[in-house]
Design a protein around this motif. Structure first.
Motif, PDB file in Angstrom:
ATOM      1  N   ARG A   6      41.023  41.175  39.256  1.00 44.94           N
ATOM      2  CA  ARG A   6      40.912  42.583  39.620  1.00 44.94           C
ATOM      3  C   ARG A   6      39.475  43.078  39.475  1.00 44.94           C
ATOM      4  NH1 ARG A   6      44.580  46.575  36.263  1.00 44.94           N
ATOM      5  NH2 ARG A   6      46.163  45.167  37.158  1.00 44.94           N
ATOM      6  N   GLU A   7      38.821  42.678  38.406  1.00 43.71           N
ATOM      7  CA  GLU A   7      37.435  43.095  38.219  1.00 43.71           C
ATOM      8  C   GLU A   7      36.531  42.510  39.301  1.00 43.71           C
ATOM      9  OE1 GLU A   7      33.982  42.958  34.731  1.00 43.71           O
ATOM     10  OE2 GLU A   7      35.930  41.990  34.440  1.00 43.71           O
ATOM     11  N   LEU A   8      36.776  41.249  39.662  1.00 45.33           N
ATOM     12  CA  LEU A   8      35.982  40.631  40.730  1.00 45.33           C
ATOM     13  C   LEU A   8      36.203  41.351  42.059  1.00 45.33           C
ATOM     14  CD1 LEU A   8      34.094  38.357  41.632  1.00 45.33           C
ATOM     15  CD2 LEU A   8      36.113  36.911  41.971  1.00 45.33           C
TER      16      LEU A   8
ATOM     17  N   ALA B  14      47.806  34.532  31.667  1.00 50.84           N
ATOM     18  CA  ALA B  14      48.025  35.069  33.019  1.00 50.84           C
ATOM     19  C   ALA B  14      47.470  36.485  33.141  1.00 50.84           C
ATOM     20  CB  ALA B  14      49.515  35.052  33.334  1.00 50.84           C
ATOM     21  N   ARG B  15      47.642  37.298  32.100  1.00 54.32           N
ATOM     22  CA  ARG B  15      47.120  38.660  32.143  1.00 54.32           C
ATOM     23  C   ARG B  15      45.593  38.672  32.188  1.00 54.32           C
ATOM     24  NH1 ARG B  15      50.954  42.580  30.803  1.00 54.32           N
ATOM     25  NH2 ARG B  15      52.960  41.692  30.192  1.00 54.32           N
ATOM     26  N   ALA B  16      44.958  37.790  31.403  1.00 51.58           N
ATOM     27  CA  ALA B  16      43.493  37.719  31.424  1.00 51.58           C
ATOM     28  C   ALA B  16      42.985  37.291  32.793  1.00 51.58           C
ATOM     29  CB  ALA B  16      43.009  36.759  30.343  1.00 51.58           C
ATOM     30  N   ALA B  17      43.663  36.322  33.414  1.00 55.68           N
ATOM     31  CA  ALA B  17      43.253  35.893  34.758  1.00 55.68           C
ATOM     32  C   ALA B  17      43.432  37.018  35.772  1.00 55.68           C
ATOM     33  CB  ALA B  17      44.060  34.667  35.168  1.00 55.68           C
ATOM     34  N   THR B  18      44.502  37.787  35.632  1.00 60.67           N
ATOM     35  CA  THR B  18      44.721  38.923  36.540  1.00 60.67           C
ATOM     36  C   THR B  18      43.630  39.975  36.378  1.00 60.67           C
ATOM     37  OG1 THR B  18      47.107  38.536  36.443  1.00 60.67           O
ATOM     38  CG2 THR B  18      46.363  40.680  37.230  1.00 60.67           C
TER      39      THR B  18
END
Length: 326
Positions: free
Chosen positions: A284-286, A276-280
């Motif tokens: 955010r970067e996108l 979940a943290r990696a997807a967040t």
């Protein structure tokens, strides 16, 4: 009158520096409390950073920077944000302080240069103009290192967050393979580190397809060195990640350290949290990339409008001048 004031200011400054050299100030309350805390904890020296600075400074700058750092410490000036930016860039705080002071002093050279230039040109300008100009140049030169450090650190911190997202993916994949949290952390950073040469690790990276982004190997190297130093210091890997996050001011590493410290014994919850943290981080970067693209599009639109306005003025100017009879 101006020459008398300047001579008096220089004389007063010299007497002040002489008195400070003969009667140095006592350490402040903050420095004394910090020394008491270190003595109570059994620490002879402050904790060294997890990553040593990579900057190579001269002996003069090093000595000057050490004196300035002691001056800051005696008055309780922590400068946490600046130290975090310097740690991220691999530069020393002492060298940074010495650079600021030397640049500020060099800005004062504008005063004799301007006075000599005005004298050669034969312009009867008062001494106040070169003096204030030199003071303005001195202030600008003194603040230039702060602006440069802040700009470079923002770029590297953004790249570091991108590498942390890839690191989280690698850790979750290793946890899914049955490894524990410490082993998963070391294996993930070994896959993303440029110093890794075993074929098994390279094969795992190609199979997983989740290696670090281009240009982010230096970030993986910083994480790898922090985890390696954790074994020597005797702390857990997630505590080392938290210390690295505090040192370089990266919230994602601090959050990762807190999450791993709470649920280190439950692999399934760790995997779900890391995913979940990696997807967040990716979302955010996108969003940041899309925002920057929108800003650049608006800048291009404004430039095109200004170009069109200039072209219209160029075409209508002769007719307008003819109608006005000019």
């Amino acid at each position: 009158m101006i020459e008398t004031v300047l001579c008096g200011a220089v004389l007063g400054l010299g007497l002040f520096l002489l008195l400070r050299a003969l009667f140095p100030p006592r350490p402040g309350l903050t420095a004394r409390l910090a020394a008491l805390d270190q003595a109570r904890d059994g620490e002879g020296v402050p904790r060294a950073p997890l990553i040593a600075p990579e900057e190579d400074v001269s002996e003069f700058r090093r000595v000057l920077g050490l004196r300035l750092a002691r001056f800051y410490a005696a008055r309780g000036w922590e400068a946490r944000s600046v130290k975090a930016d310097l740690a991220l860039l691999g530069k020393s705080f002492e060298g940074f302080l010495a650079t600021k002071l030397l640049l500020g002093v060099s800005g004062l050279l504008a005063f004799p240069i301007l006075v000599g230039w005005l004298t050669l040109m034969g312009w009867g300008v008062s001494v106040q103009v070169p003096l204030w100009s030199a003071l303005v140049v001195c202030v600008i030169f003194f603040l230039l290192p702060d602006a440069q450090i802040r700009r470079d650190a923002a770029v590297r911190r953004r790249d570091f967050r991108h590498a942390v997202g890839a690191f989280l993916d690698l850790v979750s994949m290793n946890l899914a393979g049955g490894r524990g949290v410490p082993e998963a952390l070391m294996m993930a950073v070994a896959v993303g580190s440029p110093v890794t040469t075993p074929g098994a690790l390279n094969g795992a990276a190609s199979v997983n397809g989740a290696g670090p982004a281009p240009g982010s190997n230096w970030a993986m190297e910083r994480i790898r060195e922090a985890l390696a130093n954790a074994r020597i210091v005797g702390i857990t890997p997630w505590q080392a990640l938290g210390q690295l996050g505090d040192e370089i001011n990266v919230d994602e590493l601090r959050d990762l350290s807190a999450a791993l410290g709470l649920v280190a014994d439950d692999g399934a919850k760790v995997r779900a949290s890391l995913t979940a943290r990696a997807a967040t981080l990716r979302r955010r970067e996108l969003a940041e990339v899309e925002g920057k693209a929108g800003e650049r599009s608006q800048s291009m639109l404004v430039a095109q409008l200004l170009l069109c306005a200039g072209f219209v003025i160029f075409l209508s100017f002769p007719a307008a001048m003819k109608m006005l009879g000019a």
